[in-house]
Write an enzyme that holds these catalytic residues in place. Structure first.
Site, PDB file in Angstrom:
ATOM      1  N   ASN A   1       0.861  -1.186   0.000  1.00 52.79           N
ATOM      2  CA  ASN A   1       0.000   0.000   0.000  1.00 52.79           C
ATOM      3  C   ASN A   1       0.897   1.236   0.000  1.00 52.79           C
ATOM      4  O   ASN A   1       1.499   1.568   1.022  1.00 52.79           O
ATOM      5  CB  ASN A   1      -0.909  -0.017   1.241  1.00 52.79           C
ATOM      6  CG  ASN A   1      -1.761   1.237   1.344  1.00 52.79           C
ATOM      7  OD1 ASN A   1      -1.777   2.064   0.427  1.00 52.79           O
ATOM      8  ND2 ASN A   1      -2.464   1.397   2.455  1.00 52.79           N
ATOM      9  N   TRP A   2       0.962   1.882  -1.139  1.00 52.26           N
ATOM     10  CA  TRP A   2       1.859   3.041  -1.274  1.00 52.26           C
ATOM     11  C   TRP A   2       1.266   4.338  -0.719  1.00 52.26           C
ATOM     12  O   TRP A   2       1.927   5.363  -0.686  1.00 52.26           O
ATOM     13  CB  TRP A   2       2.247   3.236  -2.748  1.00 52.26           C
ATOM     14  CG  TRP A   2       3.453   2.422  -3.121  1.00 52.26           C
ATOM     15  CD1 TRP A   2       3.864   1.260  -2.541  1.00 52.26           C
ATOM     16  CD2 TRP A   2       4.410   2.706  -4.156  1.00 52.26           C
ATOM     17  NE1 TRP A   2       5.014   0.799  -3.140  1.00 52.26           N
ATOM     18  CE2 TRP A   2       5.361   1.671  -4.142  1.00 52.26           C
ATOM     19  CE3 TRP A   2       4.539   3.727  -5.092  1.00 52.26           C
ATOM     20  CZ2 TRP A   2       6.442   1.621  -5.022  1.00 52.26           C
ATOM     21  CZ3 TRP A   2       5.612   3.678  -5.973  1.00 52.26           C
ATOM     22  CH2 TRP A   2       6.559   2.644  -5.937  1.00 52.26           C
ATOM     23  N   LYS A   3       0.003   4.288  -0.335  1.00 51.44           N
ATOM     24  CA  LYS A   3      -0.661   5.484   0.198  1.00 51.44           C
ATOM     25  C   LYS A   3      -0.434   6.688  -0.733  1.00 51.44           C
ATOM     26  O   LYS A   3      -0.342   6.482  -1.938  1.00 51.44           O
ATOM     27  CB  LYS A   3      -0.180   5.752   1.632  1.00 51.44           C
ATOM     28  CG  LYS A   3      -0.292   4.493   2.494  1.00 51.44           C
ATOM     29  CD  LYS A   3      -0.143   4.736   3.955  1.00 51.44           C
ATOM     30  CE  LYS A   3      -0.311   3.426   4.700  1.00 51.44           C
ATOM     31  NZ  LYS A   3      -0.272   3.567   6.125  1.00 51.44           N
TER      32      LYS A   3
ATOM     33  N   HIS B   1      -9.809   1.456   5.091  1.00 50.66           N
ATOM     34  CA  HIS B   1      -8.528   1.728   5.758  1.00 50.66           C
ATOM     35  C   HIS B   1      -8.748   2.745   6.885  1.00 50.66           C
ATOM     36  O   HIS B   1      -9.531   3.694   6.728  1.00 50.66           O
ATOM     37  CB  HIS B   1      -7.512   2.264   4.744  1.00 50.66           C
ATOM     38  CG  HIS B   1      -6.109   2.217   5.272  1.00 50.66           C
ATOM     39  ND1 HIS B   1      -5.656   3.120   6.191  1.00 50.66           N
ATOM     40  CD2 HIS B   1      -5.099   1.349   5.051  1.00 50.66           C
ATOM     41  CE1 HIS B   1      -4.392   2.822   6.501  1.00 50.66           C
ATOM     42  NE2 HIS B   1      -4.033   1.743   5.816  1.00 50.66           N
TER      43      HIS B   1
ATOM     44  N   GLU C   1      -7.079   5.140   7.879  1.00 49.61           N
ATOM     45  CA  GLU C   1      -6.789   6.533   7.514  1.00 49.61           C
ATOM     46  C   GLU C   1      -8.012   7.179   6.865  1.00 49.61           C
ATOM     47  O   GLU C   1      -8.173   8.397   6.914  1.00 49.61           O
ATOM     48  CB  GLU C   1      -5.556   6.587   6.591  1.00 49.61           C
ATOM     49  CG  GLU C   1      -4.268   6.384   7.386  1.00 49.61           C
ATOM     50  CD  GLU C   1      -3.117   5.788   6.587  1.00 49.61           C
ATOM     51  OE1 GLU C   1      -3.173   5.764   5.354  1.00 49.61           O
ATOM     52  OE2 GLU C   1      -2.146   5.326   7.225  1.00 49.61           O
TER      53      GLU C   1
ATOM     54  N   GLU D   1      -5.544  -4.404  10.828  1.00 54.41           N
ATOM     55  CA  GLU D   1      -4.534  -3.360  10.983  1.00 54.41           C
ATOM     56  C   GLU D   1      -4.833  -2.555  12.248  1.00 54.41           C
ATOM     57  O   GLU D   1      -5.633  -1.596  12.208  1.00 54.41           O
ATOM     58  CB  GLU D   1      -4.570  -2.398   9.787  1.00 54.41           C
ATOM     59  CG  GLU D   1      -4.179  -3.014   8.475  1.00 54.41           C
ATOM     60  CD  GLU D   1      -3.592  -1.974   7.511  1.00 54.41           C
ATOM     61  OE1 GLU D   1      -2.500  -2.227   6.998  1.00 54.41           O
ATOM     62  OE2 GLU D   1      -4.199  -0.921   7.297  1.00 54.41           O
TER      63      GLU D   1
ATOM     64  N   GLY E   1       2.509   2.710  11.061  1.00 55.43           N
ATOM     65  CA  GLY E   1       3.541   3.735  10.987  1.00 55.43           C
ATOM     66  C   GLY E   1       4.250   4.034  12.294  1.00 55.43           C
ATOM     67  O   GLY E   1       4.971   5.031  12.403  1.00 55.43           O
TER      68      GLY E   1
ATOM     69  N   SER F   1       3.229  -1.560  10.445  1.00 56.99           N
ATOM     70  CA  SER F   1       4.677  -1.581  10.714  1.00 56.99           C
ATOM     71  C   SER F   1       5.384  -2.886  10.332  1.00 56.99           C
ATOM     72  O   SER F   1       6.374  -3.238  10.971  1.00 56.99           O
ATOM     73  CB  SER F   1       4.946  -1.251  12.181  1.00 56.99           C
ATOM     74  OG  SER F   1       4.564   0.075  12.459  1.00 56.99           O
TER      75      SER F   1
ATOM     76  N   GLY G   1       2.797  -0.961   4.361  1.00 58.16           N
ATOM     77  CA  GLY G   1       2.813   0.452   3.988  1.00 58.16           C
ATOM     78  C   GLY G   1       4.235   0.907   3.692  1.00 58.16           C
ATOM     79  O   GLY G   1       4.814   0.564   2.657  1.00 58.16           O
ATOM     80  N   GLY G   2       4.806   1.653   4.627  1.00 56.59           N
ATOM     81  CA  GLY G   2       6.120   2.266   4.454  1.00 56.59           C
ATOM     82  C   GLY G   2       7.173   1.378   3.793  1.00 56.59           C
ATOM     83  O   GLY G   2       7.795   1.782   2.805  1.00 56.59           O
TER      84      GLY G   2
END
Ligand code: 13P
Length: 241
Positions: free
Chosen positions: A6-8, A94, A96, A163, A169, A202, A223-224
């Site tokens: 997931n590149w957001k 999600h 977010e 999640e 993060g 994470s 993610g990151g």
């Protein structure tokens, strides 16, 4: 095992070059039975689709509009449009986006129409730190599942991504035992065959050795670390070694 990147809201045309390493890896024996799925921002979906033409890496979007038809919704994209440009997956619910006001009801509608458009849905659920501290994790997850999947009978194209919001993060992940019990709890919510369950929050090359011990997991939503090809590949490699 599924490894979903997931590149957001990151990435531009230049970042496409970073995919070469991953494409090469996806064609090697080292990938074992790993399935790779990239969810870049909408702006890069078509470029990713073209880039992955000769390999088995799949693409998905990070959200969609709830309407199944075309219409006057400035700035939005629906599941049909995603399917038509080659996406096979969509992330829905999600945290977010929940934080910005997406309700369980809206999420339910999005899921229904995504399934109708023949997309596979990565349905995100998870508790906040406050909810966890109050001992409400199971209550929150049960509610998100019940309302998010309300009146959806055909669930074979649904993945659940657990999640925990406090893990996204932050570098913190749940204790393996705790996570194992939560995955078990989620599975029990389904009569008959349970959907595939992913963990997100994470995930990194450093902690994957702990996370992979949870046998009931079917993969990870990353993610990151997924924006760095070396880290992403390392996560897959370490899952199998
Ligand atoms: P991080 O891996 O950066 O914690 O993000 C997890 C996530 O939100 C994936 O959807």
């Amino acid at each position: 095992m599924y490894f979903v990147a997931n590149w957001k809201m990151f990435g531009n045309l230049k970042s496409i070059n970073t995919l070469d390493k991953v494409i090469k890896f996806s064609k090697s024996k080292e990938i074992k039975k790993g399935r790779l799925i990239y969810c870049p921002p909408y702006t890069l979906l078509t470029s990713f689709f073209k880039k992955f033409e000769n390999c088995l890496i799949d693409i998905g979007a990070q959200n969609c509009h709830e309407n199944d038809n075309y219409g006057p919704h400035t700035g939005f994209i629906n599941s049909r449009m995603l399917k038509s440009i080659g996406a096979n997956y969509v992330i829905i619910g999600h945290s977010e986006n929940r934080k910005k006001g997406e309700t369980d009801k809206l999420i339910n509608l999005k899921i229904k129409n995504a399934i109708k458009a023949k997309l596979k849905v990565i349905f995100c659920i998870g508790e906040t730190l406050t909810e966890k501290k109050k001992g409400k994790t199971r209550l929150v997850l049960a509610k998100q599942i019940r309302l998010g999947l309300d009146k959806i009978k055909k669930r074979s194209n649904i993945f659940i991504a657990y999640e925990p919001v406090w893990s996204i993060g932050t570098g913190h992940i749940p204790k393996p035992k705790e996570l194992e019990q939560i995955v078990k709890f989620i599975k029990k919510k389904f009569k008959g065959k349970s959907p595939k369950i992913l963990y997100g929050g994470s995930v990194s090359p450093q902690n994957i050795s702990d996370l992979k011990k949870i046998n009931s997991l079917d993969g990870f939503l990353i993610g990151g670390a997924s924006q760095n090809p070396k880290k992403f590949i390392d996560i897959v490699k370490k899952t199998y070694n």
